[in-house]
Write a protein that holds these residues in place. Structure first.
Motif, short mmCIF file in Angstrom:
data_model
loop_
_atom_site.label_atom_id
_atom_site.label_comp_id
_atom_site.label_asym_id
_atom_site.label_seq_id
_atom_site.Cartn_x
_atom_site.Cartn_y
_atom_site.Cartn_z
N UNK A 43 11.15 -53.21 17.58
CA UNK A 43 10.61 -53.74 18.88
C UNK A 43 12.00 -54.31 19.57
N UNK A 44 13.23 -55.01 18.40
CA UNK A 44 14.02 -54.98 19.07
C UNK A 44 15.17 -54.19 19.42
N UNK A 45 15.07 -53.26 19.03
CA UNK A 45 16.31 -51.91 20.12
C UNK A 45 14.98 -51.54 21.47
N UNK A 46 13.91 -51.96 21.56
CA UNK A 46 13.29 -51.34 22.26
C UNK A 46 13.48 -52.12 24.06
N UNK A 47 13.70 -53.19 23.24
CA UNK A 47 13.95 -54.53 24.25
C UNK A 47 15.32 -54.29 24.48
N UNK A 48 15.90 -53.80 23.73
CA UNK A 48 17.42 -53.48 23.75
C UNK A 48 18.07 -52.28 24.85
N UNK A 49 17.09 -51.55 24.13
CA UNK A 49 17.00 -50.28 25.33
C UNK A 49 16.34 -50.80 27.14
N UNK A 52 7.33 -57.48 36.86
CA UNK A 52 5.54 -57.87 36.86
C UNK A 52 6.17 -57.07 35.37
N UNK A 53 6.19 -56.25 34.93
CA UNK A 53 6.34 -55.39 33.44
C UNK A 53 7.44 -56.59 32.39
N UNK A 54 8.32 -56.84 32.38
CA UNK A 54 8.64 -57.28 31.89
C UNK A 54 7.90 -58.55 32.16
N UNK A 55 8.02 -59.28 32.81
CA UNK A 55 6.74 -61.31 32.99
C UNK A 55 5.19 -60.64 31.81
N UNK A 56 4.97 -59.63 32.25
CA UNK A 56 3.35 -59.08 30.90
C UNK A 56 3.54 -58.75 29.90
N UNK A 57 5.17 -58.25 28.91
CA UNK A 57 5.48 -58.22 28.07
C UNK A 57 5.51 -57.11 27.48
N UNK A 58 4.46 -56.27 28.54
CA UNK A 58 3.55 -55.17 28.14
C UNK A 58 5.03 -53.21 27.95
N UNK A 59 4.71 -52.72 27.32
CA UNK A 59 5.73 -51.61 27.21
C UNK A 59 4.76 -50.68 27.22
N UNK A 60 3.26 -50.60 28.13
CA UNK A 60 3.37 -49.63 29.16
C UNK A 60 2.21 -49.75 30.12
N UNK A 61 2.59 -48.95 31.37
CA UNK A 61 1.94 -49.30 32.68
C UNK A 61 1.39 -47.98 32.50
N UNK A 62 0.24 -47.37 34.59
CA UNK A 62 -0.56 -46.14 34.01
C UNK A 62 0.88 -45.09 34.81
N UNK A 63 0.13 -44.23 34.85
CA UNK A 63 0.69 -43.25 35.50
C UNK A 63 0.58 -43.15 36.82
N UNK A 64 -0.59 -43.56 37.26
CA UNK A 64 -0.34 -44.00 38.94
C UNK A 64 1.00 -45.29 39.22
N UNK A 65 1.38 -45.88 38.23
CA UNK A 65 1.53 -46.93 38.64
C UNK A 65 3.30 -46.51 38.68
N UNK A 66 3.49 -45.61 37.89
CA UNK A 66 4.43 -45.35 37.11
C UNK A 66 4.89 -44.75 38.35
N UNK A 75 2.03 -45.14 30.06
CA UNK A 75 3.23 -44.77 29.44
C UNK A 75 5.22 -45.73 29.23
N UNK A 76 5.83 -46.17 29.02
CA UNK A 76 6.31 -46.39 29.38
C UNK A 76 7.24 -46.87 30.50
N UNK A 77 7.30 -48.02 31.10
CA UNK A 77 7.57 -48.52 31.87
C UNK A 77 9.19 -47.52 33.00
N UNK A 78 10.10 -47.40 33.48
CA UNK A 78 10.84 -46.80 33.51
C UNK A 78 11.23 -45.44 32.89
N UNK A 83 10.94 -44.40 19.74
CA UNK A 83 11.15 -45.43 18.87
C UNK A 83 10.17 -45.53 19.15
N UNK A 84 9.17 -45.47 20.51
CA UNK A 84 7.34 -45.50 20.80
C UNK A 84 6.60 -45.23 20.48
N UNK A 85 6.53 -43.66 20.31
CA UNK A 85 6.12 -42.62 19.93
C UNK A 85 6.16 -41.27 18.13
#
Length: 358
Positions: free
Chosen positions: A158-164, A207-221, A255-258, A325-327
Motif C-alpha cells: 500500500x505504501x509503495x502504491x501510494x508512492x508510485x 477526486x480519486x485521491x480524495x475518495x481514497x479509492x484505488x479503483x475507477x471504472x473503465x468508463x471514467x478512465x 482498474x487503477x486510475x491513471x 503490486x496491485x494484482x
C-alpha cells in the motif's frame, strides 16, 4: 447488525480436542478391561467404569503441561534446561499418576516391580502430551508470524502504491501544463479551452485521491483519456487520429486510475511530437476469459526493445509496477516495439466487481 463479541471464557478448541482424546482413551481402556473380564468369565461393568474413570486425574494433571510449555517458550532457555525441566516434570507426573493408581487399587502387594510398567506408561503419556502441546504452540506461532508477515507485506504494498501514484500524478500534471504553455504561444484561445479541459481532468485526479479509492471504472478512465486527447488535439490538430475499439461490457469494470493515460501520453510524446506527418493511435479495451485487456498502440518510429527495457522513464514503468503490486501474478504487462514498427503496450488485469464503491 454487529456480530456479538466472542466470550472471553470461550473454550479453546485445543481443549475440546484434548478432552475428546482423553474420553476416547478412557472408553478404550474401559472396553479392554471389559474384554479381560469376559475372558475370565467375570462380566462386571463397574470394574470397567472404574478403570475408565481412573483416567481423569491423569488427564487433569497433564493439562498443567500446557502452561509449563508456554513458560519455557517465553524464557527461551537452553535446550538442556528445557529437557531437564521436562524430565523432572515427567518423572513427577508419572510418580503421582502411579501413586494414585496404587491407592485406588485393591492390590495387597507392595512390590515395586508390579508398578514399573504403569510408571513407564505414565511417563510415556507425559512425553506424548508434551510433544503435542509443543506442536500446537509451534503451529500457532507460525500462523501468527505468517499473519504478521502478510500484514506487513500489505502495508508495504500500500505504501509503495501510494508512492508510485504520488510520482505519477505530478508527472502527468507537469507534462500537461507544459503542453498548455506551449499552446499559449501559438493559439491563446485554444490554450484557454485547454485550461477548462485541464480543470476537468484535474478534478478527476483529485477526486480519486480524495475518495481514497484505488479503483475507477473503465468508463471514467476513458473519459479522462478523451479529455487528455482533446487537449492534445488542440495542439496537434489533424496529425492526431485516434481509433477507439471499446467493448461496451467492459465499461463498468474497474482498474487503477491513471492506467491508460500514461500509455497514451507515451505515444503522443514519442510518435507524434517529433514528427510533422499524421499518425494513428489505437486504443483497445476488451473482456477476455475473466481478464480486462487493454492496449495502446501507435504507428510511430518505434524503439529498440533493449533501450526500452533500460529506460528509466516514469510513466510506463510506474503503471507496470502499480499493476504488479496491485494484482500480483494475475496482471500481465507487455511492450512490443522495434525500430520503424511503432509502439504497443498491452496489459490485462483480473475482472473485479462492477462499479466503484462511493
Amino acid at each position: 447488525m454487529n456480530n456479538p463479541a466472542p466470550s472471553r471464557f470461550a473454550l479453546d478448541p485445543m481443549w475440546r480436542i484434548y478432552a475428546a482424546a482423553w474420553l476416547g482413551y478412557a472408553l478404550f481402556i474401559g472396553f479392554v478391561a471389559q474384554l479381560e473380564g469376559l475372558a475370565r468369565g467375570q462380566l462386571n461393568w463397574m470394574v470397567s467404569a472404574k478403570v475408565a474413570w481412573g483416567v481423569l486425574p491423569e488427564a487433569l494433571l497433564l493439562a498443567l503441561v500446557w502452561p509449563l510449555t508456554g513458560w519455557l517458550q517465553r524464557r527461551q532457555g537452553p535446550r538442556a534446561v528445557v529437557f531437564a525441566v521436562h524430565a523432572i516434570a515427567g518423572l513427577a507426573s508419572a510418580t503421582v499418576s502411579t501413586g494414585l493408581m496404587w491407592l485406588s487399587s485393591e492390590a495387597t502387594t507392595t512390590s515395586l516391580v508390579r508398578w514399573v510398567w504403569p510408571f513407564l506408561y505414565s511417563l510415556m503419556i507425559y512425553i506424548v502430551v508434551a510433544v503435542a502441546f509443543y506442536l500446537v504452540r509451534m503451529s500457532r506461532a507460525a500462523q501468527r508470524h505468517a499473519l504478521a508477515f502478510e500484514q506487513a507485506q500489505g502495508l508495504l504494498v500500500a505504501a509503495e502504491l501510494d508512492a508510485l501514484r504520488s510520482k505519477l500524478n505530478p508527472h502527468f500534471l507537469f507534462n500537461t501544463l507544459h503542453s498548455i504553455i506551449a499552446l499559449t504561444r501559438k493559439d491563446p484561445r485554444a490554450a484557454e479551452a485547454a485550461l477548462f479541459r485541464f480543470s476537468d481532468m484535474l478534478r478527476y485526479v483529485l477526486d480519486t485521491e480524495k475518495n481514497g479509492s484505488d479503483r475507477v471504472t473503465v468508463d471514467d478512465e476513458l473519459d479522462f483519456v478523451r479529455d487528455y486527447l482533446d487537449l492534445e488535439a488542440l495542439r496537434l490538430g489533424d496529425r492526431l487520429r485516434v481509433d477507439w475499439d471499446v467493448e461496451p461490457e467492459a465499461g463498468s469494470r474497474t482498474l487503477p486510475p491513471l492506467t491508460l493515460q500514461p500509455l497514451v501520453e507515451n505515444s503522443i510524446k514519442h510518435a507524434f511530437n517529433p514528427r510533422s506527418q499524421p499518425g494513428q493511435l489505437a486504443i483497445r479495451v476488451a473482456l477476455d476469459a475473466g481478464q480486462l485487456s487493454l492496449s495502446v498502440s501507435d504507428d510511430g518510429p518505434g524503439a529498440d526493445p533493449a533501450a526500452v527495457a533500460a529506460s528509466r522513464g516514469l510513466g510506463i514503468r510506474t503503471v507496470e509496477r502499480r499493476l504488479r503490486l496491485g494484482y500480483g501474478p494475475r496482471a500481465a504487462f507487455k511492450v512490443d516495439t522495434a525500430p520503424g514498427a511503432g509502439f504497443r503496450v498491452a496489459l490485462s488485469v483480473p475482472v473485479e466487481q462492477t462499479g466503484v464503491a462511493a
